[in-house]
Enzyme design. Sequence first.
Site, PDB file in Angstrom:
ATOM      1  N   ALA A 244       0.728  -1.165  -0.002  1.00  0.00           N
ATOM      2  CA  ALA A 244      -0.078   0.105   0.229  1.00  0.00           C
ATOM      3  C   ALA A 244       0.892   1.118   0.085  1.00  0.00           C
ATOM      4  CB  ALA A 244      -0.892   0.015   1.278  1.00  0.00           C
TER       5      ALA A 244
ATOM      6  N   GLU B 186       4.107  -5.566   7.237  1.00  0.00           N
ATOM      7  CA  GLU B 186       3.306  -4.592   7.824  1.00  0.00           C
ATOM      8  C   GLU B 186       3.450  -4.503   9.482  1.00  0.00           C
ATOM      9  OE1 GLU B 186       2.273  -6.848   5.759  1.00  0.00           O
ATOM     10  OE2 GLU B 186       0.802  -5.708   4.291  1.00  0.00           O
TER      11      GLU B 186
ATOM     12  N   GLU C 267      -0.034  -9.620  -1.344  1.00  0.00           N
ATOM     13  CA  GLU C 267      -1.611  -9.742  -1.066  1.00  0.00           C
ATOM     14  C   GLU C 267      -2.340  -9.832  -2.451  1.00  0.00           C
ATOM     15  OE1 GLU C 267      -2.162  -6.835   2.042  1.00  0.00           O
ATOM     16  OE2 GLU C 267      -3.058  -8.313   3.060  1.00  0.00           O
TER      17      GLU C 267
ATOM     18  N   GLY D  40       0.633  -5.249   0.495  1.00  0.00           N
ATOM     19  CA  GLY D  40      -0.142  -5.296  -0.381  1.00  0.00           C
ATOM     20  C   GLY D  40      -0.037  -5.903  -1.473  1.00  0.00           C
TER      21      GLY D  40
HETATM   22  C1  LIG Z   1      -6.935   1.964   5.599  1.00  0.00           C
HETATM   23  C2  LIG Z   1      -5.831   1.597   5.082  1.00  0.00           C
HETATM   24  C3  LIG Z   1      -6.287   0.070   4.476  1.00  0.00           C
HETATM   25  C4  LIG Z   1      -4.916  -0.529   3.645  1.00  0.00           C
HETATM   26  C5  LIG Z   1      -5.190  -1.964   3.474  1.00  0.00           C
HETATM   27  C6  LIG Z   1      -3.957  -2.880   2.828  1.00  0.00           C
HETATM   28  C7  LIG Z   1      -2.819  -2.768   3.804  1.00  0.00           C
HETATM   29  C8  LIG Z   1      -1.823  -2.928   3.172  1.00  0.00           C
HETATM   30  C9  LIG Z   1      -0.605  -2.933   4.003  1.00  0.00           C
HETATM   31  C10 LIG Z   1       0.580  -2.478   3.083  1.00  0.00           C
HETATM   32  O1  LIG Z   1       0.918  -2.840   2.261  1.00  0.00           O
HETATM   33  S1  LIG Z   1       1.695  -1.543   3.922  1.00  0.00           S
HETATM   34  C11 LIG Z   1       3.365  -1.508   2.966  1.00  0.00           C
HETATM   35  C12 LIG Z   1       4.159  -2.852   3.360  1.00  0.00           C
HETATM   36  N1  LIG Z   1       5.400  -2.487   2.667  1.00  0.00           N
HETATM   37  C13 LIG Z   1       6.493  -2.118   3.078  1.00  0.00           C
HETATM   38  O2  LIG Z   1       6.347  -1.903   4.325  1.00  0.00           O
HETATM   39  C14 LIG Z   1       7.502  -2.106   2.080  1.00  0.00           C
HETATM   40  C15 LIG Z   1       7.976  -0.719   2.547  1.00  0.00           C
HETATM   41  N2  LIG Z   1       9.352  -0.452   1.521  1.00  0.00           N
HETATM   42  C16 LIG Z   1      10.562  -1.079   1.832  1.00  0.00           C
HETATM   43  O3  LIG Z   1      10.714  -1.622   2.841  1.00  0.00           O
HETATM   44  C17 LIG Z   1      11.375  -0.560   1.208  1.00  0.00           C
HETATM   45  O4  LIG Z   1      11.163   0.612   0.497  1.00  0.00           O
HETATM   46  C18 LIG Z   1      11.975  -1.574   0.020  1.00  0.00           C
HETATM   47  C19 LIG Z   1      10.841  -2.131  -0.882  1.00  0.00           C
HETATM   48  C20 LIG Z   1      12.705  -2.751   0.744  1.00  0.00           C
HETATM   49  C21 LIG Z   1      13.117  -0.979  -1.089  1.00  0.00           C
HETATM   50  O5  LIG Z   1      14.019  -0.401  -0.374  1.00  0.00           O
HETATM   51  P1  LIG Z   1      15.006   0.396  -1.037  1.00  0.00           P
HETATM   52  O6  LIG Z   1      16.077   0.777   0.008  1.00  0.00           O
HETATM   53  O7  LIG Z   1      15.567   0.040  -2.257  1.00  0.00           O
HETATM   54  O8  LIG Z   1      14.419   1.800  -1.447  1.00  0.00           O
HETATM   55  P2  LIG Z   1      13.679   3.087  -0.304  1.00  0.00           P
HETATM   56  O9  LIG Z   1      14.637   3.981  -0.216  1.00  0.00           O
HETATM   57  O10 LIG Z   1      13.441   2.217   0.828  1.00  0.00           O
HETATM   58  O11 LIG Z   1      12.463   3.433  -0.999  1.00  0.00           O
HETATM   59  C22 LIG Z   1      12.648   4.483  -2.156  1.00  0.00           C
HETATM   60  C23 LIG Z   1      11.442   5.523  -2.029  1.00  0.00           C
HETATM   61  O12 LIG Z   1      10.318   4.685  -2.039  1.00  0.00           O
HETATM   62  C24 LIG Z   1       9.322   5.055  -0.980  1.00  0.00           C
HETATM   63  N3  LIG Z   1       8.662   3.938  -0.668  1.00  0.00           N
HETATM   64  C25 LIG Z   1       8.953   2.778  -0.554  1.00  0.00           C
HETATM   65  N4  LIG Z   1       7.714   1.901  -0.173  1.00  0.00           N
HETATM   66  C26 LIG Z   1       6.739   2.709   0.009  1.00  0.00           C
HETATM   67  C27 LIG Z   1       5.527   2.454   0.167  1.00  0.00           C
HETATM   68  N5  LIG Z   1       5.076   1.290   0.416  1.00  0.00           N
HETATM   69  N6  LIG Z   1       4.734   3.567   0.157  1.00  0.00           N
HETATM   70  C28 LIG Z   1       4.958   4.638  -0.247  1.00  0.00           C
HETATM   71  N7  LIG Z   1       6.374   5.153  -0.405  1.00  0.00           N
HETATM   72  C29 LIG Z   1       7.242   3.985  -0.553  1.00  0.00           C
HETATM   73  C30 LIG Z   1      10.463   5.290   0.071  1.00  0.00           C
HETATM   74  O13 LIG Z   1       9.898   6.256   0.998  1.00  0.00           O
HETATM   75  C31 LIG Z   1      11.556   5.901  -0.850  1.00  0.00           C
HETATM   76  O14 LIG Z   1      10.974   7.476  -0.874  1.00  0.00           O
HETATM   77  P3  LIG Z   1      12.183   8.589  -1.018  1.00  0.00           P
HETATM   78  O15 LIG Z   1      11.138   9.903  -0.990  1.00  0.00           O
HETATM   79  O16 LIG Z   1      12.874   8.324  -2.132  1.00  0.00           O
HETATM   80  O17 LIG Z   1      12.700   8.659   0.365  1.00  0.00           O
END
Ligand SMILES: CCCCCC/C=C/CC(=O)SCCNC(=O)CCNC(=O)[C@H](O)C(C)(C)COP(=O)(O)OP(=O)(O)OC[C@H]1O[C@@H](n2cnc3c(N)ncnc32)[C@H](O)[C@@H]1OP(=O)(O)O
Length: 727
Positions: A60, A124, A104, A101
Amino acid sequence: MALYSREDDVAIIAVNNPPMNALSHHVRKDLIKFLKVAEADENVTAIVLCGDGRTFPVGADIKEFHKSVSALGPTIIDIVHALEKSSKPTVAAIHGSALGGGLELALGCHYRIAMSTSKVGLPEVKLGILPGAGGTQRLPRVIGLDNAMKWIAYGHHHPAGVGASLGLIDRIVAKGGDIRRSAILFARSMVGKGLGQRRLSNVSVPDASKVEELMAKHLKEVGLRTRGALAPVVCLQVIKSSALLSYKDGLESERQGMMTLLASSESKAQIYSFFSERQVSKWNAPGIANHATAKPMQVRSIAVVGLGTMGRGIAISSLKAGKKTYVVELNSKALAAGVKYIRGYIETMKKRAQISEEQAAAMQSAIIPVSSYNGIANVDLVIEAVFENMKIKKEIFGKLDKVCKPSTILASNTSTLDIDEIASATKRPEKVAGMHFFAPAHIMLLLENIYGRKSSAETIATIMDIGKQMKKITVLVGNCVGFVGNRMYGYYTTESVFILEEAAYPEQVDKVLTDYGFAMGRFQVGDLSGNDIGYKIRTGLGITHKQQPAGTPERKRGVLRYCPLGDFLVEKGRLGLKVGKGWYKYEGSRTPIPDPEVRKIIDEYRTRHHIVPRDISSEEVLQRMLYPLINEGFKILEEGIAANPWDIDMIYQYGYAWPRHTGGPMYYAFTIGLPQVLKVIEEHWKAAGASEPHWQPSTMLTWLVENHGNPDISQWMPLMQKHKSKT
Ligand SMILES: CCCCCC/C=C/CC(=O)SCCNC(=O)CCNC(=O)[C@H](O)C(C)(C)COP(=O)(O)OP(=O)(O)OC[C@H]1O[C@@H](n2cnc3c(N)ncnc32)[C@H](O)[C@@H]1OP(=O)(O)O
């Protein structure tokens, strides 16, 4: 957005939302739209879901959390159900990472194929929430309850190969293969095969009968490893429902769990931590340079001077980062011992499969033992890691300045000393900086980098870049005694002994801290790192018990309140774990045991000073331990030593094991409310006065409260800057 294309009879839906293909609202709208198009098109026989660019969706869009847009339909679960319901085989083609997500969505597909290099997981819990798009109900149906509990409660990322061995991934595509092409061929080969058992909501959980036993096992483990955090426990409770309830009722339990967690301060703190971790790399040294404009120098070789515990760890970090690493000790025995340790450690990493044979060989051949400074004349960066003594450090920097080429950057691993004074021993102060590693340096993720008054933009950019190459959470701070971490920590330890004096024993203070979420309390940490460290610092300041002339009051140093209990301990040989006794006793293990001897030392001291111990609440202990640290944090922000509150919070999470689910000292203050924090600090200041300056309220904290109440943490610095620019 998402893109729709066709390869003959196979529809390809590709998420295109750089950099990480997060499932933002506009992406979700496109996905539902294109699924409908593919379903309606009679020429389409199968559907492939994939990601453009770096990765499959990683989850997400975290930026949408706590905003109304996150709940706007279509939700991720709507898409999961549309994928599952499709009458045509749906195949997830995973490259990069399929997380949260994203995974998922893949679980909604009838099949999943993945690159061998890709990672899968439901992380998450690390954001203080749970997989809220069916993951808690669908993952156990594929990989079993036991594995799903492990995956979801700890949130680790797993190699696709592990997923394949558990039945989550149907086919692995070898490195270098074309995942999209393979998925198209695979999807086509599945046309006409029944989809019934491929729809996970139809399937039952394989090890459902063991639910109670598994629940008890995982609750116990989680309790030990993620002390005090709510999300892992709620995750387990919700996963349990997959074994006991229908899919539909299980989803309802997931929805309720998600609502509880989203509303918790814990999820807000964890999401703040996620972004803070990334924010710190966007560093700023006001008036000198920032991450966007400054360019790092290329560093091919690093010399580490001093091969004690710190130097060895730094050398290993340098080798892991692929640098030619000169290890320097003037004494040949110390050099041999240091090199032996480093070489042995590399072999251990290889044995444990933490590094490959090739990496181990490359690291071994990159070690260059040197026993004179002349041998490192041509290195790009020197990191000095000798004894914490200004005179010695200045001597070494003076010598390094003479022998090293003009472009060499000279950094000190000091944990407290003035970087400008060290730089003054050289003719290149612009090339001098601090790189404060935390012990053990090859394990601990924090690197506190310090710029001096004269450090150049290139020097700062270089030490920040090296931190990144070493895969450290690298935080840039300004120069002052103790920098950010140790300057704040000093007051934490000061107040802790005052509490002993007045009211509690070490184990009572430590229990309050572990109940709050620290893995260890302050006194256990003291024993672990060695109580002699603090004693040496106090000796340097001339304030220990033994250094005072006869007649000096035991509880005063000048006008300042002092408590010598820590001195007494060290003088009685209670240095800590290494000698089996400190604030606690240790009987052949690391488990601290409250010691009647220590109680006796405290009791006798109290009697001598006519102190009648009083009852103290856990709330008071917690406030007295944490609020002086927070107050000092505000002073550090006010002085510009830290550029942002999240810099301080990351230092505390990664250097001092501050529990992530409370965000860090500064975020915790925001959670409590700045007016409440200030009120308590003011009460202590009023009671203690000038003898306890750590209670003197920070002017920044006072100003923020008086003018803005409890502003959002993101606004603290902008509000202060606006105020300063007006005055
Ligand atoms: C009411 C709500 C209902 C929701 C129902 C559904 C629920 C779903 C739950 C979820 O899906 S929660 C999200 C779960 N996923 C994660 O936690 C993954 C998060 N990301 C990471 O761990 C890392 O980014 C990575 C994928 C392992 C990659 O790492 P890397 O070191 O290669 O890059 P980063 O520097 O971390 O990321 C680059 C850039 O992208 C932004 N970002 C990463 N993931 C997300 C995300 N899920 N959403 C928004 N932005 C994301 C990160 O902040 C970086 O941004 P920047 O501006 O360049 O700093």
